[in-house]
Design a protein around this motif. Structure first.
Motif, mmCIF file in Angstrom:
data_model
loop_
_atom_site.group_PDB
_atom_site.id
_atom_site.type_symbol
_atom_site.label_atom_id
_atom_site.label_comp_id
_atom_site.label_asym_id
_atom_site.label_seq_id
_atom_site.Cartn_x
_atom_site.Cartn_y
_atom_site.Cartn_z
ATOM 1 N N ARG A 1 0.826 -1.199 0.000
ATOM 2 C CA ARG A 1 0.000 0.000 0.000
ATOM 3 C C ARG A 1 0.867 1.258 0.000
ATOM 4 N NH1 ARG A 1 -4.034 0.003 3.415
ATOM 5 N NH2 ARG A 1 -3.942 -2.175 4.046
ATOM 6 N N VAL A 2 0.248 2.370 -0.325
ATOM 7 C CA VAL A 2 0.942 3.653 -0.301
ATOM 8 C C VAL A 2 1.397 3.950 1.124
ATOM 9 C CG1 VAL A 2 0.657 6.134 -0.566
ATOM 10 C CG2 VAL A 2 -0.288 4.601 -2.265
ATOM 11 N N SER A 3 2.662 4.317 1.252
ATOM 12 C CA SER A 3 3.220 4.585 2.577
ATOM 13 C C SER A 3 3.067 6.059 2.943
ATOM 14 C CB SER A 3 4.705 4.208 2.596
ATOM 15 O OG SER A 3 5.309 4.620 3.810
ATOM 16 N N ASP A 4 2.834 6.308 4.236
ATOM 17 C CA ASP A 4 2.795 7.688 4.725
ATOM 18 C C ASP A 4 4.038 8.010 5.554
ATOM 19 O OD1 ASP A 4 2.352 6.172 6.948
ATOM 20 O OD2 ASP A 4 0.488 7.163 7.557
ATOM 21 N N GLU A 5 5.051 7.141 5.470
ATOM 22 C CA GLU A 5 6.250 7.328 6.277
ATOM 23 C C GLU A 5 7.198 8.335 5.627
ATOM 24 O OE1 GLU A 5 8.092 3.663 7.243
ATOM 25 O OE2 GLU A 5 6.321 2.840 8.230
ATOM 26 N N THR A 6 7.767 9.184 6.457
ATOM 27 C CA THR A 6 8.628 10.278 5.972
ATOM 28 C C THR A 6 9.887 10.363 6.829
ATOM 29 O OG1 THR A 6 7.346 11.778 7.376
ATOM 30 C CG2 THR A 6 6.721 11.663 5.057
ATOM 31 N N HIS A 7 10.692 9.323 6.804
ATOM 32 C CA HIS A 7 11.839 9.278 7.710
ATOM 33 C C HIS A 7 13.157 9.040 6.977
ATOM 34 C CE1 HIS A 7 8.977 9.231 10.951
ATOM 35 N NE2 HIS A 7 8.496 8.059 10.601
ATOM 36 N N PHE A 8 14.197 9.672 7.504
ATOM 37 C CA PHE A 8 15.559 9.270 7.188
ATOM 38 C C PHE A 8 15.905 8.105 8.114
ATOM 39 C CE2 PHE A 8 16.246 13.568 5.409
ATOM 40 C CZ PHE A 8 17.004 13.252 4.283
ATOM 41 N N LEU B 1 15.881 6.320 3.061
ATOM 42 C CA LEU B 1 14.588 6.886 3.432
ATOM 43 C C LEU B 1 13.549 5.784 3.636
ATOM 44 C CD1 LEU B 1 14.524 9.664 0.683
ATOM 45 C CD2 LEU B 1 14.887 10.072 3.126
ATOM 46 N N SER B 2 12.392 6.189 4.147
ATOM 47 C CA SER B 2 11.255 5.273 4.228
ATOM 48 C C SER B 2 10.928 4.758 2.828
ATOM 49 C CB SER B 2 10.030 5.992 4.799
ATOM 50 O OG SER B 2 10.305 6.554 6.056
ATOM 51 N N PRO B 3 10.402 3.525 2.720
ATOM 52 C CA PRO B 3 10.086 2.965 1.397
ATOM 53 C C PRO B 3 9.190 3.892 0.581
ATOM 54 C CG PRO B 3 9.882 1.277 3.076
ATOM 55 C CD PRO B 3 10.104 2.575 3.802
ATOM 56 N N GLY B 4 9.634 4.198 -0.638
ATOM 57 C CA GLY B 4 8.833 5.011 -1.543
ATOM 58 C C GLY B 4 8.948 6.506 -1.341
ATOM 59 N N LEU C 1 21.319 22.600 6.475
ATOM 60 C CA LEU C 1 20.609 22.368 5.218
ATOM 61 C C LEU C 1 19.234 21.798 5.553
ATOM 62 C CD1 LEU C 1 21.035 22.499 2.086
ATOM 63 C CD2 LEU C 1 21.484 20.034 2.190
ATOM 64 N N ILE C 2 18.218 22.277 4.842
ATOM 65 C CA ILE C 2 16.844 21.831 5.087
ATOM 66 C C ILE C 2 16.405 20.859 3.987
ATOM 67 C CG2 ILE C 2 14.426 22.526 5.290
ATOM 68 C CD1 ILE C 2 16.144 23.376 7.651
ATOM 69 N N TYR C 3 15.919 19.700 4.416
ATOM 70 C CA TYR C 3 15.349 18.705 3.506
ATOM 71 C C TYR C 3 13.840 18.617 3.728
ATOM 72 C CZ TYR C 3 19.916 16.494 2.460
ATOM 73 O OH TYR C 3 21.202 16.216 2.044
ATOM 74 N N ASN C 4 13.111 18.404 2.648
ATOM 75 C CA ASN C 4 11.713 17.987 2.728
ATOM 76 C C ASN C 4 11.650 16.517 2.314
ATOM 77 O OD1 ASN C 4 10.604 20.467 3.485
ATOM 78 N ND2 ASN C 4 10.446 21.160 1.375
ATOM 79 N N VAL C 5 11.176 15.659 3.212
ATOM 80 C CA VAL C 5 11.009 14.245 2.888
ATOM 81 C C VAL C 5 9.536 14.016 2.567
ATOM 82 C CG1 VAL C 5 11.242 11.871 3.685
ATOM 83 C CG2 VAL C 5 12.943 13.581 4.346
ATOM 84 N N VAL C 6 9.265 13.568 1.348
ATOM 85 C CA VAL C 6 7.891 13.420 0.859
ATOM 86 C C VAL C 6 7.556 11.933 0.756
ATOM 87 C CG1 VAL C 6 6.259 14.041 -0.960
ATOM 88 C CG2 VAL C 6 8.214 15.539 -0.463
ATOM 89 N N SER C 7 6.473 11.526 1.420
ATOM 90 C CA SER C 7 6.067 10.122 1.404
ATOM 91 C C SER C 7 5.317 9.797 0.115
ATOM 92 C CB SER C 7 5.168 9.816 2.604
ATOM 93 O OG SER C 7 3.907 10.443 2.440
ATOM 94 N N GLN C 8 4.992 8.526 -0.053
ATOM 95 C CA GLN C 8 4.256 8.100 -1.243
ATOM 96 C C GLN C 8 2.880 8.745 -1.329
ATOM 97 O OE1 GLN C 8 4.485 3.832 -0.668
ATOM 98 N NE2 GLN C 8 5.957 3.629 -2.330
ATOM 99 N N ASN C 9 2.272 9.024 -0.175
ATOM 100 C CA ASN C 9 0.951 9.662 -0.212
ATOM 101 C C ASN C 9 1.051 11.176 -0.047
ATOM 102 O OD1 ASN C 9 1.507 9.973 2.485
ATOM 103 N ND2 ASN C 9 -0.465 9.197 3.220
ATOM 104 N N THR C 10 2.256 11.712 -0.312
ATOM 105 C CA THR C 10 2.566 13.155 -0.361
ATOM 106 C C THR C 10 2.584 13.840 1.006
ATOM 107 O OG1 THR C 10 0.290 13.946 -0.768
ATOM 108 C CG2 THR C 10 1.599 13.305 -2.699
#
Length: 280
Positions: A178-185, A234-237, A261-270
């Motif tokens: 399923r689409v992941s909502d995880e946003t982790h390094f 990163l988290s899958p996807g 430095l600033i990162y934006n981590v975007v999950s599969q479900n945005t």
């Protein structure tokens, strides 16, 4: 007029008892028929409810899935990064990533026969699979039968993986992610091989527990920080972006001249989580 003081005769009593028995038997027959009709209607209602629930379950889980595979039978071992929908002889079950199983349809106590049920993908004219999955679930509870025949379009994939699976030989198992909502390094470092001016690889310390994720990483004070290349996981996807630019692990250089430095981590479900990398 004289009244008779004689009691009820045995014959009269027998006649009354017979008549009462007939009335009771007739009443019980009517009750049994009504109860049977009610039970049949109740079972029919339950079957219709099962059909609706299962169709919604399939659609909600597979429409946005990022990976869908149809298997002829249960695998010898399960991929614990995937979920499964399995047709067995007496139930259709949902196997979760943690290995727990939940009955979606049927169960031992329902005595359902799911023979003839299965999943199969649509095919293009050239025989290749499309992203449309068909499912045909046939159930039999005693004399009560039902058939769920529908399809779902998997929006996030181009084609469904299936080998030797077709309408006349459907699969019994769907493996999906399923689409992941995880946003982790899960890992962040500056490798020496990617950054030759470093004396050794520097590994970052990651804290994802707060709304703003923090990564702290130590480098020598004399390090040229204008073009550091980070290696990360990163988290899958999910994908990492800096200033809108998608980052490639071990490839994309960035300037850390400000020390951060600033990162934006975007999950599969945005979903998005912001991480701040700070040099120490």
């Amino acid at each position: 007029m004289l009244r008779s003081n004689k009691g009820v005769s045995l014959v009269e009593l027998m006649v009354v008892l017979v008549l009462m028995g007939l009335v009771l038997a007739l009443g019980f027959g009517i009750y049994s028929q009504s109860a049977g009709t009610y039970n049949a209607g109740s079972k029919q209602s339950n079957v219709q409810q099962d059909v609706t629930v299962f169709s919604e379950f399939i659609t909600s889980n597979l429409r946005s899935a990022v990976s869908v595979k149809v298997l002829a039978s249960e695998p010898a071992s399960y991929n614990y990064e995937r979920e499964y929908i399995i047709i067995r002889s007496d139930a259709v079950v949902h196997r979760l990533q943690n290995g727990n199983e939940v009955n979606v349809l049927g169960g031992v106590n329902d005595r359902i026969d799911f023979g003839g049920s299965g999943f199969y993908p649509d095919e293009d004219g050239d025989g290749s699979n499309t992203n449309t999955l068909n499912f045909d679930i046939k159930g039999l509870i005693g004399k009560q039968s039902y058939n769920i025949k529908a399809s779902v379009i998997c929006l996030n994939i181009d084609s469904i993986e299936a080998t030797d699976i077709r309408e006349d030989a459907p699969g019994k198992v769907i493996e999906f992610q399923r689409v992941s909502d995880e946003t982790h390094f899960s890992m962040y470092m500056f490798e020496k091989d990617k950054n030759p001016f470093l004396a050794s690889t520097a590994v970052g310390k990651i804290d994802s527990s707060k709304a703003l994720g923090e990564i702290s990483i130590s480098v020598p004070s004399e390090t040229d920080t204008t073009g550091l290349i980070a290696t990360f996981a990163l988290s899958p996807g999910a994908e990492a972006r800096v200033g809108g630019k998608v980052q490639k692990s071990g490839v994309t250089p960035n300037s850390f001249s400000s020390g951060q430095l600033i990162y934006n981590v975007v999950s599969q479900n945005t979903d998005i989580k912001i991480y701040r990398v700070t040099l120490r």
